[in-house]
Design a protein around this motif. Structure first.
Motif, PDB file in Angstrom:
ATOM      1  N   THR A  88      18.767   9.904 -16.173  1.00  0.00           N
ATOM      2  CA  THR A  88      19.564   8.676 -16.120  1.00  0.00           C
ATOM      3  C   THR A  88      20.319   8.664 -14.798  1.00  0.00           C
ATOM      4  N   TYR A  89      21.107   7.617 -14.610  1.00  0.00           N
ATOM      5  CA  TYR A  89      21.845   7.532 -13.344  1.00  0.00           C
ATOM      6  C   TYR A  89      23.190   8.220 -13.417  1.00  0.00           C
ATOM      7  N   LYS A  90      23.792   8.228 -14.615  1.00  0.00           N
ATOM      8  CA  LYS A  90      25.084   8.919 -14.726  1.00  0.00           C
ATOM      9  C   LYS A  90      25.266   9.487 -16.144  1.00  0.00           C
ATOM     10  N   ASP A  91      26.225  10.402 -16.248  1.00  0.00           N
ATOM     11  CA  ASP A  91      26.461  11.123 -17.508  1.00  0.00           C
ATOM     12  C   ASP A  91      26.734  10.192 -18.690  1.00  0.00           C
ATOM     13  N   THR A  92      27.518   9.154 -18.429  1.00  0.00           N
ATOM     14  CA  THR A  92      27.867   8.253 -19.533  1.00  0.00           C
ATOM     15  C   THR A  92      26.606   7.557 -20.046  1.00  0.00           C
ATOM     16  N   ASP A  93      25.684   7.263 -19.129  1.00  0.00           N
ATOM     17  CA  ASP A  93      24.417   6.649 -19.531  1.00  0.00           C
ATOM     18  C   ASP A  93      23.648   7.601 -20.444  1.00  0.00           C
TER      19      ASP A  93
ATOM     20  N   LEU B 172      22.608   6.626 -24.129  1.00  0.00           N
ATOM     21  CA  LEU B 172      21.191   6.582 -24.487  1.00  0.00           C
ATOM     22  C   LEU B 172      20.903   7.522 -25.663  1.00  0.00           C
ATOM     23  N   ALA B 173      21.484   8.714 -25.615  1.00  0.00           N
ATOM     24  CA  ALA B 173      21.286   9.678 -26.701  1.00  0.00           C
ATOM     25  C   ALA B 173      21.790   9.084 -28.011  1.00  0.00           C
ATOM     26  N   ALA B 174      22.974   8.441 -27.948  1.00  0.00           N
ATOM     27  CA  ALA B 174      23.557   7.861 -29.162  1.00  0.00           C
ATOM     28  C   ALA B 174      22.656   6.753 -29.697  1.00  0.00           C
ATOM     29  N   GLU B 175      22.148   5.920 -28.792  1.00  0.00           N
ATOM     30  CA  GLU B 175      21.297   4.801 -29.186  1.00  0.00           C
ATOM     31  C   GLU B 175      20.018   5.307 -29.866  1.00  0.00           C
ATOM     32  N   ILE B 176      19.398   6.304 -29.272  1.00  0.00           N
ATOM     33  CA  ILE B 176      18.143   6.828 -29.830  1.00  0.00           C
ATOM     34  C   ILE B 176      18.389   7.520 -31.173  1.00  0.00           C
ATOM     35  N   ASN B 177      19.468   8.297 -31.235  1.00  0.00           N
ATOM     36  CA  ASN B 177      19.756   9.023 -32.471  1.00  0.00           C
ATOM     37  C   ASN B 177      20.148   8.088 -33.615  1.00  0.00           C
ATOM     38  N   LYS B 178      20.538   6.837 -33.267  1.00  0.00           N
ATOM     39  CA  LYS B 178      20.867   5.843 -34.291  1.00  0.00           C
ATOM     40  C   LYS B 178      19.595   5.395 -35.009  1.00  0.00           C
TER      41      LYS B 178
ATOM     42  N   TYR C 105      16.334  17.048 -15.407  1.00  0.00           N
ATOM     43  CA  TYR C 105      16.429  15.857 -16.258  1.00  0.00           C
ATOM     44  C   TYR C 105      17.646  15.978 -17.159  1.00  0.00           C
ATOM     45  N   ASP C 106      18.037  14.852 -17.751  1.00  0.00           N
ATOM     46  CA  ASP C 106      19.311  14.827 -18.462  1.00  0.00           C
ATOM     47  C   ASP C 106      19.160  14.818 -19.973  1.00  0.00           C
ATOM     48  N   LEU C 107      18.018  14.352 -20.416  1.00  0.00           N
ATOM     49  CA  LEU C 107      17.872  14.126 -21.851  1.00  0.00           C
ATOM     50  C   LEU C 107      16.431  14.404 -22.258  1.00  0.00           C
ATOM     51  N   ILE C 108      16.264  14.927 -23.468  1.00  0.00           N
ATOM     52  CA  ILE C 108      14.913  15.074 -23.998  1.00  0.00           C
ATOM     53  C   ILE C 108      14.827  14.211 -25.248  1.00  0.00           C
ATOM     54  N   VAL C 109      13.828  13.380 -25.291  1.00  0.00           N
ATOM     55  CA  VAL C 109      13.625  12.569 -26.492  1.00  0.00           C
ATOM     56  C   VAL C 109      12.362  13.091 -27.169  1.00  0.00           C
ATOM     57  N   GLY C 110      12.502  13.440 -28.430  1.00  0.00           N
ATOM     58  CA  GLY C 110      11.366  13.996 -29.153  1.00  0.00           C
ATOM     59  C   GLY C 110      11.234  13.381 -30.521  1.00  0.00           C
TER      60      GLY C 110
ATOM     61  N   GLU D  65      14.405   0.036 -22.098  1.00  0.00           N
ATOM     62  CA  GLU D  65      14.572  -0.950 -23.179  1.00  0.00           C
ATOM     63  C   GLU D  65      15.517  -0.482 -24.275  1.00  0.00           C
ATOM     64  N   PHE D  66      16.190   0.673 -24.059  1.00  0.00           N
ATOM     65  CA  PHE D  66      17.158   1.120 -25.073  1.00  0.00           C
ATOM     66  C   PHE D  66      18.571   0.683 -24.709  1.00  0.00           C
ATOM     67  N   GLY D  67      18.649  -0.247 -23.737  1.00  0.00           N
ATOM     68  CA  GLY D  67      19.954  -0.774 -23.368  1.00  0.00           C
ATOM     69  C   GLY D  67      20.667   0.047 -22.307  1.00  0.00           C
ATOM     70  N   THR D  68      20.071   1.128 -21.877  1.00  0.00           N
ATOM     71  CA  THR D  68      20.688   1.965 -20.830  1.00  0.00           C
ATOM     72  C   THR D  68      19.663   2.139 -19.715  1.00  0.00           C
ATOM     73  N   PRO D  69      20.089   1.970 -18.471  1.00  0.00           N
ATOM     74  CA  PRO D  69      19.119   2.138 -17.385  1.00  0.00           C
ATOM     75  C   PRO D  69      18.593   3.569 -17.298  1.00  0.00           C
ATOM     76  N   VAL D  70      17.280   3.695 -17.177  1.00  0.00           N
ATOM     77  CA  VAL D  70      16.644   5.009 -17.085  1.00  0.00           C
ATOM     78  C   VAL D  70      16.025   5.151 -15.696  1.00  0.00           C
ATOM     79  N   LYS D  71      16.312   6.279 -15.049  1.00  0.00           N
ATOM     80  CA  LYS D  71      15.811   6.518 -13.695  1.00  0.00           C
ATOM     81  C   LYS D  71      14.347   6.951 -13.750  1.00  0.00           C
TER      82      LYS D  71
END
Lengths: 470, 254
Positions: free
Chosen positions: A298-303, A307-313, A53-58, A94-100
């Motif tokens: 996610t589908y790609k690194d930029t996503d 997504l990380a930036a959006e959540i951390n905001k 996986y690419d990201l952990i949201v906690g 729903e965070f504006g970035t497609p999630v796989k």
């Protein structure tokens, strides 16, 4: 006759001294090999822990590193929980970035010191990043026995055991176990049982050491705040039929934990079974559910970064990129230990090199006569210098090759033992690219340490040495 | 063939003062000639052989072998010249203990790197490749075997010196000295450590082989029995001014 052979004969003539210096060099190289291989395996294991996986949201509390430690390595307790809603929003992109894929995990329970992780069936569909040229990306989890649990109601009280966890907790397929809540505290209390429907193959990650249970079952056993109406649960003897109880019944949990035989409870609580069964299958509103973290693909690194930036905001949670945090972890903690070990191993090789120098240099007095004979036969100064250097190189390389064999032999012998205890997949075939550098490094070391005795040979006074008795 | 002119050599005493050993106005040996050098111990016989072989450099003077003055050669060239043109038989044989009889002979060839001009083109190409790995040029092993058979050691070629008798060791040394087809053979008391039975054998071997290979022989000996077999016998005290002076001083003191 080649100069190599002349050098080899000289080694043979002093076989004991040569053997001892070779062994000391071999031991040094063995250590270097062990450090390199273990270091690489540790790094791999760390990185593999966060692979799939690419990201952990906690939850927003605590640092990114703490989040990775608790959700990837199952070290420490999650600070707080994350609203289920965040998981749903991630799942629905729903965070504006497609999630796989979004995989929730719930932590906090244990069984025989093994972490129990509540999750969904999506966990077992996680894939490693596709290797170049590969048709299909390899799955993170493969099964030795059984299957993955499904999200369906019928599988709510089922579990999948990691390879080591199953072995050490003595769980087999179709066995049931009751997790204990409040991992590591003295006030632990037991939950309802989960039936093992699958046992995983070893992955060489901390996942081997955990028991995955269906998140729905996890919610329906007690102690998970707000998970079900009136959180709190207690076990019955009905196998996987764990029962959700109201908070009013909490005193029972205390008894269970304090060692009251389950049979007595069962008798006393037999009339509650019907109600419990209803609780068991009662729907839990999403706003009462919480998760410890969500693993996101996610589908790609930029996503991932977006997504990380959006959540951390926002204030709902924090997002950590596991690869980055693991790199920090390795660099700050493991990296310095590696360096210290490697420095020690290299120093041992250097000392062994100096041993070779001392050995050859000490033999020079005995050999001066032979060198003079060679010179009298027409060998040039540079020729005898080369013979001594080659002798040093042969001893170093011989020691080096012996060390490589010993190092990998050691891995073959100790690998399974280490693998069992620390969950590191060690094999004698774990060759490192850095080991290739040992050959030129040893030749260079041998040339340096051989230079002093070689110079002594170079300067031999032929006339005087020939007259001197051999 | 060999000509020494105005050769002087001194060593340095522990107190730093010079210790003259050689002062030779002229000394010559003709091509194919066999001669004996006699003299008392310490009169400079071995030093003279070392100077002729280029092992020790004279302080001044010329040492000409055929058309080459070895005193003018840089050290590496002198080493190569020695390997190719001069054979040396030592009093203590000086065989290399870690090597077999055959290897002791081929080792001398390895240092000389004899080119085999008579070899065919493919054989010469093979020699070039072997040279990269230090192999022997084509035909050299055969010559080493031939020489050892010639000195009667065909059945002892793989034996190391420690497994050979004293006489056998000296015969290996003779074979080794002749390995590179030298023009000049220097033999420093080659029979001194050999029993009487083998002395004549060694001497005959040396003289006969030198005759066959057209090699000049300079042999140092203490033995009148050996010396009397040679037509030319030179006393070092006669042409080395240092030894002469010493002899005169000794005569005066007595």
């Amino acid at each position: 006759m080649s100069l190599w052979k002349i050098a080899w004969r000289s080694i043979q003539q002093r076989s004991l001294a040569s053997l001892l210096t070779t062994i000391s060099m071999a031991l040094g190289v063995t250590l270097v090999v062990a450090v390199l291989v273990v270091n690489n395996v540790v790094h791999q294991a760390f990185h593999r822990g966060g692979a799939g996986y690419d990201l952990i949201v906690g939850p927003p509390k605590g640092s990114n590193l703490e989040l990775v430690l608790s959700s990837v390595f199952y070290i420490g307790q999650p600070m707080t929980t994350l609203p289920y809603d965040v998981y749903l929003k991630l799942k629905r992109s729903e965070f504006g970035t497609p999630v796989k894929t979004a995989v929730p995990i719930c932590l906090g329970d244990t069984y025989k010191d093994k972490r129990v992780v509540g999750t969904t069936a999506a966990m077992f569909d996680l894939e490693y990043e596709e290797a170049q040229g590969a048709k299909e990306a390899p799955k993170v989890f493969n099964f030795t026995q059984g299957r993955a649990f499904q999200d369906e109601e019928a599988d709510w009280f089922t579990a999948v055991a990691g390879a080591t966890a199953a072995q050490q907790a003595g769980l087999k397929l179709d066995d049931s176990f009751r997790p204990t809540h409040d991992a590591g505290t003295k006030t632990a209390h037991q939950h309802g049982a989960f039936k093992v429907v699958g046992i995983l193959k070893p992955t060489g990650t901390p996942n081997d050491n955990v028991l995955f249970v269906n998140i729905e079952g996890f919610y329906r056993v007690g102690g998970h705040s707000g998970a079900i109406p009136g959180a709190g649960a207690r076990s019955s003897d009905s196998g996987p039929n764990s029962v959700a109880k109201s908070s009013a019944e909490k005193p029972h949990e205390g008894e269970a934990a304090s060692g009251t035989p389950p049979a007595e409870h069962d008798k006393a609580d037999a009339d509650h079974d019907h109600d419990e069964d209803e609780h068991l299958h009662a729907p839990i509103p999403d706003d009462r559910k919480q998760v410890s973290a969500v693993l996101v693909c996610t589908y790609k690194d930029t996503d991932t970064r977006a997504l990380a930036a959006e959540i951390n905001k926002g204030k709902e949670g924090q997002a950590a990129i596991p690869a980055e945090q693991i790199a920090v972890l390795l660099e700050k903690i493991v990296g310095s230990i590696d360096l210290v070990l490697l420095v020690f191993a290299v120093m041992i090789v250097l000392v062994a090199g100096i041993g070779i120098m001392v050995s050859i240099y000490n033999s020079m007095n005995d050999r001066r006569h032979e060198i003079a004979i060679m010179r009298a036969l027409g060998a040039q100064r540079i020729t005898v210098l080369l013979v001594i250097l080659l002798e040093s190189i042969l001893l170093s390389l011989g020691g080096g090759l012996l060390g490589l064999a010993l190092g990998h032999g050691l891995l073959a012998v100790a690998g399974p033992w280490i693998a069992e205890r620390v969950n590191l997949p060690l094999s004698m075939l774990n060759f490192q690219f850095a080991e290739l550098w040992l050959v030129p490094a040893l030749i260079m070391l041998a040339s340096i340490v051989g230079f002093l005795p070689a110079l002594s040979a170079y300067r031999t006074d032929v006339g005087k040495s020939l007259i001197a008795n051999p | 063939m060999l000509l020494l002119r105005d050769v002087k050599k001194s060593f340095v005493e522990p107190d730093g003062s010079p210790l003259p050993i050689l002062d030779i106005e002229e000394f010559h040996v003709a091509a194919g000639e066999q001669m004996v050098l006699v003299g008392k111990s310490g009169c400079g016989k071995t030093t003279l052989l070392h100077v002729i072989a280029g092992i020790t450099r004279p302080d001044c003077g010329k040492v000409r072998i055929n058309d080459w003055d070895i005193t003018l050669m840089p050290e590496a060239e002198c080493d190569r010249f020695r390997a190719e043109h001069i054979g040396y038989v030592f009093q203590t044989f000086n065989l290399l203990r870690g090597f077999s009889a055959l290897e002791n002979v081929t080792l001398a060839m390895r240092f000389a790197r004899l080119p085999n001009e008579n070899a065919s083109l493919p054989a010469q190409m093979l020699d070039t490749v072997l040279d990269l790995f230090g192999g022997l040029p084509h035909g050299d092993r055969e010559r080493a075997v031939h020489l050892l058979e010639r000195v009667g050691l065909g059945h002892r070629m793989t034996h190391k010196p420690t497994h050979l008798s004293v006489g056998e060791q000296q015969r290996v040394a003779v074979a080794r000295a002749l390995a590179n087809r030298p023009k000049l053979l220097l033999a420093d008391e080659p029979t001194a450590n050999v029993d009487a039975g083998h002395q004549q054998q060694i001497l005959d071997l040396l003289r006969q082989t030198c005759r066959e290979e057209k090699v000049s022989l300079v042999l140092v000996t203490h033995s009148p029995l050996v010396a009397q077999q040679f037509e030319r016998v030179e006393h070092l005290e006669e042409f080395n001014r240092v030894s002469k002076k010493m002899k005169e001083e000794e005569g005066l003191s007595t």
